[in-house]
Design a protein around this motif. Structure first.
Motif, PDB file in Angstrom:
ATOM      1  N   ILE A   4      -9.682   5.285  -2.789  1.00 31.83           N
ATOM      2  CA  ILE A   4      -8.784   4.784  -1.744  1.00 31.83           C
ATOM      3  C   ILE A   4      -8.906   5.642  -0.486  1.00 31.83           C
ATOM      4  O   ILE A   4      -8.870   6.884  -0.546  1.00 31.83           O
ATOM      5  CB  ILE A   4      -7.327   4.769  -2.246  1.00 31.83           C
ATOM      6  CG1 ILE A   4      -7.099   3.571  -3.185  1.00 31.83           C
ATOM      7  CG2 ILE A   4      -6.345   4.694  -1.093  1.00 31.83           C
ATOM      8  CD1 ILE A   4      -5.698   3.475  -3.737  1.00 31.83           C
ATOM      9  N   GLN A   5      -9.068   4.982   0.623  1.00 29.72           N
ATOM     10  CA  GLN A   5      -9.157   5.614   1.945  1.00 29.72           C
ATOM     11  C   GLN A   5     -10.184   6.745   1.946  1.00 29.72           C
ATOM     12  O   GLN A   5     -11.360   6.505   1.743  1.00 29.72           O
ATOM     13  CB  GLN A   5      -7.763   6.058   2.387  1.00 29.72           C
ATOM     14  CG  GLN A   5      -6.812   4.873   2.557  1.00 29.72           C
ATOM     15  CD  GLN A   5      -5.464   5.248   3.105  1.00 29.72           C
ATOM     16  OE1 GLN A   5      -4.954   6.339   2.871  1.00 29.72           O
ATOM     17  NE2 GLN A   5      -4.852   4.324   3.845  1.00 29.72           N
TER      18      GLN A   5
ATOM     19  N   LEU B  42       3.549  -3.017  -3.243  1.00 31.08           N
ATOM     20  CA  LEU B  42       3.896  -1.649  -3.628  1.00 31.08           C
ATOM     21  C   LEU B  42       3.009  -0.617  -2.932  1.00 31.08           C
ATOM     22  O   LEU B  42       3.497   0.418  -2.462  1.00 31.08           O
ATOM     23  CB  LEU B  42       3.780  -1.495  -5.149  1.00 31.08           C
ATOM     24  CG  LEU B  42       4.873  -2.154  -5.991  1.00 31.08           C
ATOM     25  CD1 LEU B  42       4.526  -2.089  -7.469  1.00 31.08           C
ATOM     26  CD2 LEU B  42       6.227  -1.494  -5.727  1.00 31.08           C
ATOM     27  N   THR B  43       1.712  -0.876  -2.874  1.00 35.89           N
ATOM     28  CA  THR B  43       0.792   0.099  -2.251  1.00 35.89           C
ATOM     29  C   THR B  43       0.924   0.086  -0.730  1.00 35.89           C
ATOM     30  O   THR B  43       0.802   1.130  -0.088  1.00 35.89           O
ATOM     31  CB  THR B  43      -0.659  -0.202  -2.653  1.00 35.89           C
ATOM     32  OG1 THR B  43      -0.963  -1.573  -2.348  1.00 35.89           O
ATOM     33  CG2 THR B  43      -0.868   0.041  -4.142  1.00 35.89           C
ATOM     34  N   ASN B  44       1.110  -1.108  -0.151  1.00 35.27           N
ATOM     35  CA  ASN B  44       1.355  -1.247   1.301  1.00 35.27           C
ATOM     36  C   ASN B  44       0.298  -0.517   2.131  1.00 35.27           C
ATOM     37  O   ASN B  44       0.607   0.265   3.040  1.00 35.27           O
ATOM     38  CB  ASN B  44       2.758  -0.722   1.639  1.00 35.27           C
ATOM     39  CG  ASN B  44       3.197  -1.152   3.029  1.00 35.27           C
ATOM     40  OD1 ASN B  44       2.792  -2.207   3.518  1.00 35.27           O
ATOM     41  ND2 ASN B  44       4.015  -0.343   3.669  1.00 35.27           N
ATOM     42  N   ILE B  45      -0.972  -0.768   1.822  1.00 37.30           N
ATOM     43  CA  ILE B  45      -2.084  -0.149   2.541  1.00 37.30           C
ATOM     44  C   ILE B  45      -2.644  -1.162   3.537  1.00 37.30           C
ATOM     45  O   ILE B  45      -2.871  -2.324   3.194  1.00 37.30           O
ATOM     46  CB  ILE B  45      -3.185   0.294   1.562  1.00 37.30           C
ATOM     47  CG1 ILE B  45      -2.640   1.372   0.622  1.00 37.30           C
ATOM     48  CG2 ILE B  45      -4.407   0.809   2.320  1.00 37.30           C
ATOM     49  CD1 ILE B  45      -3.621   1.780  -0.457  1.00 37.30           C
TER      50      ILE B  45
ATOM     51  N   ASP C 109     -10.381  -1.702  -2.508  1.00 40.26           N
ATOM     52  CA  ASP C 109      -9.690  -2.971  -2.762  1.00 40.26           C
ATOM     53  C   ASP C 109     -10.551  -3.894  -3.613  1.00 40.26           C
ATOM     54  O   ASP C 109     -10.060  -4.571  -4.523  1.00 40.26           O
ATOM     55  CB  ASP C 109      -9.368  -3.680  -1.443  1.00 40.26           C
ATOM     56  CG  ASP C 109      -8.662  -2.786  -0.440  1.00 40.26           C
ATOM     57  OD1 ASP C 109      -8.065  -1.789  -0.866  1.00 40.26           O
ATOM     58  OD2 ASP C 109      -8.723  -3.110   0.758  1.00 40.26           O
TER      59      ASP C 109
ATOM     60  N   THR D  96      -1.373  -5.328   3.594  1.00 43.86           N
ATOM     61  CA  THR D  96      -1.584  -5.671   2.168  1.00 43.86           C
ATOM     62  C   THR D  96      -3.063  -5.728   1.789  1.00 43.86           C
ATOM     63  O   THR D  96      -3.612  -6.787   1.496  1.00 43.86           O
ATOM     64  CB  THR D  96      -0.905  -7.012   1.807  1.00 43.86           C
ATOM     65  OG1 THR D  96      -1.459  -8.072   2.590  1.00 43.86           O
ATOM     66  CG2 THR D  96       0.586  -6.935   2.040  1.00 43.86           C
TER      67      THR D  96
ATOM     68  N   ILE E 262      -8.863   3.138  -7.308  1.00 47.26           N
ATOM     69  CA  ILE E 262      -7.812   4.115  -6.983  1.00 47.26           C
ATOM     70  C   ILE E 262      -8.432   5.437  -6.530  1.00 47.26           C
ATOM     71  O   ILE E 262      -7.959   6.075  -5.579  1.00 47.26           O
ATOM     72  CB  ILE E 262      -6.901   4.326  -8.211  1.00 47.26           C
ATOM     73  CG1 ILE E 262      -6.142   3.027  -8.531  1.00 47.26           C
ATOM     74  CG2 ILE E 262      -5.920   5.472  -7.972  1.00 47.26           C
ATOM     75  CD1 ILE E 262      -5.353   3.074  -9.824  1.00 47.26           C
TER      76      ILE E 262
ATOM     77  N   PHE F  76      -4.682  -3.557  -0.738  1.00 43.80           N
ATOM     78  CA  PHE F  76      -5.050  -3.160  -2.109  1.00 43.80           C
ATOM     79  C   PHE F  76      -4.204  -3.882  -3.151  1.00 43.80           C
ATOM     80  O   PHE F  76      -2.977  -3.798  -3.094  1.00 43.80           O
ATOM     81  CB  PHE F  76      -4.879  -1.648  -2.274  1.00 43.80           C
ATOM     82  CG  PHE F  76      -5.350  -1.103  -3.593  1.00 43.80           C
ATOM     83  CD1 PHE F  76      -6.661  -0.685  -3.748  1.00 43.80           C
ATOM     84  CD2 PHE F  76      -4.472  -1.003  -4.663  1.00 43.80           C
ATOM     85  CE1 PHE F  76      -7.085  -0.163  -4.971  1.00 43.80           C
ATOM     86  CE2 PHE F  76      -4.893  -0.485  -5.880  1.00 43.80           C
ATOM     87  CZ  PHE F  76      -6.207  -0.072  -6.028  1.00 43.80           C
TER      88      PHE F  76
ATOM     89  N   VAL G 289       1.367  -5.582  -6.534  1.00 46.46           N
ATOM     90  CA  VAL G 289       0.677  -4.314  -6.249  1.00 46.46           C
ATOM     91  C   VAL G 289       0.376  -4.197  -4.758  1.00 46.46           C
ATOM     92  O   VAL G 289       0.471  -3.107  -4.179  1.00 46.46           O
ATOM     93  CB  VAL G 289      -0.616  -4.203  -7.090  1.00 46.46           C
ATOM     94  CG1 VAL G 289      -1.426  -2.979  -6.675  1.00 46.46           C
ATOM     95  CG2 VAL G 289      -0.271  -4.125  -8.572  1.00 46.46           C
ATOM     96  N   LYS G 290       0.016  -5.292  -4.122  1.00 46.43           N
ATOM     97  CA  LYS G 290      -0.199  -5.269  -2.674  1.00 46.43           C
ATOM     98  C   LYS G 290       1.048  -4.772  -1.950  1.00 46.43           C
ATOM     99  O   LYS G 290       0.963  -3.952  -1.012  1.00 46.43           O
ATOM    100  CB  LYS G 290      -0.568  -6.673  -2.167  1.00 46.43           C
ATOM    101  CG  LYS G 290      -2.021  -7.084  -2.360  1.00 46.43           C
ATOM    102  CD  LYS G 290      -2.240  -8.477  -1.839  1.00 46.43           C
ATOM    103  CE  LYS G 290      -3.703  -8.904  -1.888  1.00 46.43           C
ATOM    104  NZ  LYS G 290      -4.528  -8.210  -0.892  1.00 46.43           N
TER     105      LYS G 290
END
Length: 284
Positions: free
Chosen positions: A94-95, A170-173, A234, A181, A91, A183, A167-168
């Protein structure tokens, strides 16, 4: 020298200790010496080996850690905290976030391995399953019987799926290659799920089995990044999910079935319509 031990018959109760003694007599004929040594019950108990606990479905007693799967403090220390650290690191990175972010790892990947491409990561993480069942076939040191091993593996995989896929969504990264999908990484989560099950079932046989399993799982995660299929974040989170899922399943298994059998039997049977079939019996 000859050693003569007199037989002792005793019945010991937990509430009323019995005062027990036995006599060991040694006859040293050449020295003309006769010596008698008395041992109390406490001394004999210290000298005798205490039997280890064998849980239902477990073939033989193993390490102290394996016999304490249901211990809450151990579960927190050995499972929750390491998994939380990995998921937290995911977390945090991330990015473009963190001291060394997922964007930094991506840039390093393009700089060092610009043409890397392989499909090995799609299959490599299944390898520990193959040698787990291979050990079952050729070794008597598997921790649980094959039916219970399979049940624990399937339950761990189901819990991993129940965490990863929501979680994939929900996070939608998006992934670094533009696919959706990202993360957390499913490949990495399943890789560490399988590796952790193998570790729990065979770590007593050889520590190298555990090292090999986790090396394969880690290699799967690294290749997901090198293939531009996933961000570093991820992979870190996926590893944490896999470890947490397996330890949670084993923890619950010990809590619920420590003193109970949960074994299945598959046998031919006759269906109500008269046709042959197979019957599944689950014994608690």
């Amino acid at each position: 020298m000859s050693l003569l031990v007199g037989p002792v018959v005793a019945q010991t109760q937990e509430t009323q200790p019995v005062n027990l003694s036995t006599t060991i007599t040694t006859d040293a004929a050449s020295a003309g010496l006769l010596k008698t040594v008395n041992f109390t019950a406490d001394t004999l108990q210290e000298l005798s080996a205490v039997a280890d606990t064998i849980y239902p479905g477990q073939k033989k007693p193993f390490t102290d850690a394996q016999l304490q799967e249901g211990n809450n403090k151990r579960f927190l220390k050995r499972a929750v905290l390491p998994a939380a650290a990995l998921i937290g690191a995911g977390i945090y990175t991330i990015q473009g976030n963190g001291l060394y972010s997922s964007f930094d790892a991506r840039d390093q990947r393009f700089e060092s391995f610009p043409n890397f491409s392989t499909k090995v990561d799609d299959y490599l993480f299944f390898l520990p399953i193959a040698y787990m069942y291979g050990f079952n076939a050729f070794s008597s040191q598997n921790r649980h019987d094959i039916r219970r091993q399979t049940g624990l593996l399937l339950a761990s995989g189901a819990l991993t799926s129940a965490i990863v896929w929501p979680v994939k969504k929900l996070t939608n990264i998006d992934r670094p290659n533009g696919d959706p999908t990202a993360f957390p990484s499913g490949h990495t989560a399943y890789a560490f799920t399988i590796a952790t099950v193998v570790d729990k079932e065979f770590r007593h046989k050889s520590p190298w089995i555990s090292v090999g399993s986790y090396t394969i799982a880690s290699a799967t995660g690294v290749m997901r990044v090198l293939n531009n299929e996933h961000w570093m974040a991820d992979v870190l989170a996926g590893a944490g999910v896999g470890i947490l899922s397996v330890n949670t399943v084993y923890w619950l298994h010990d809590k619920l079935f420590k003193d109970k059998g949960l074994n299945t039997t598959l046998a031919p049977t006759m269906l109500p319509n008269g046709s042959p079939g197979m019957g599944l019996t689950v014994q608690f």
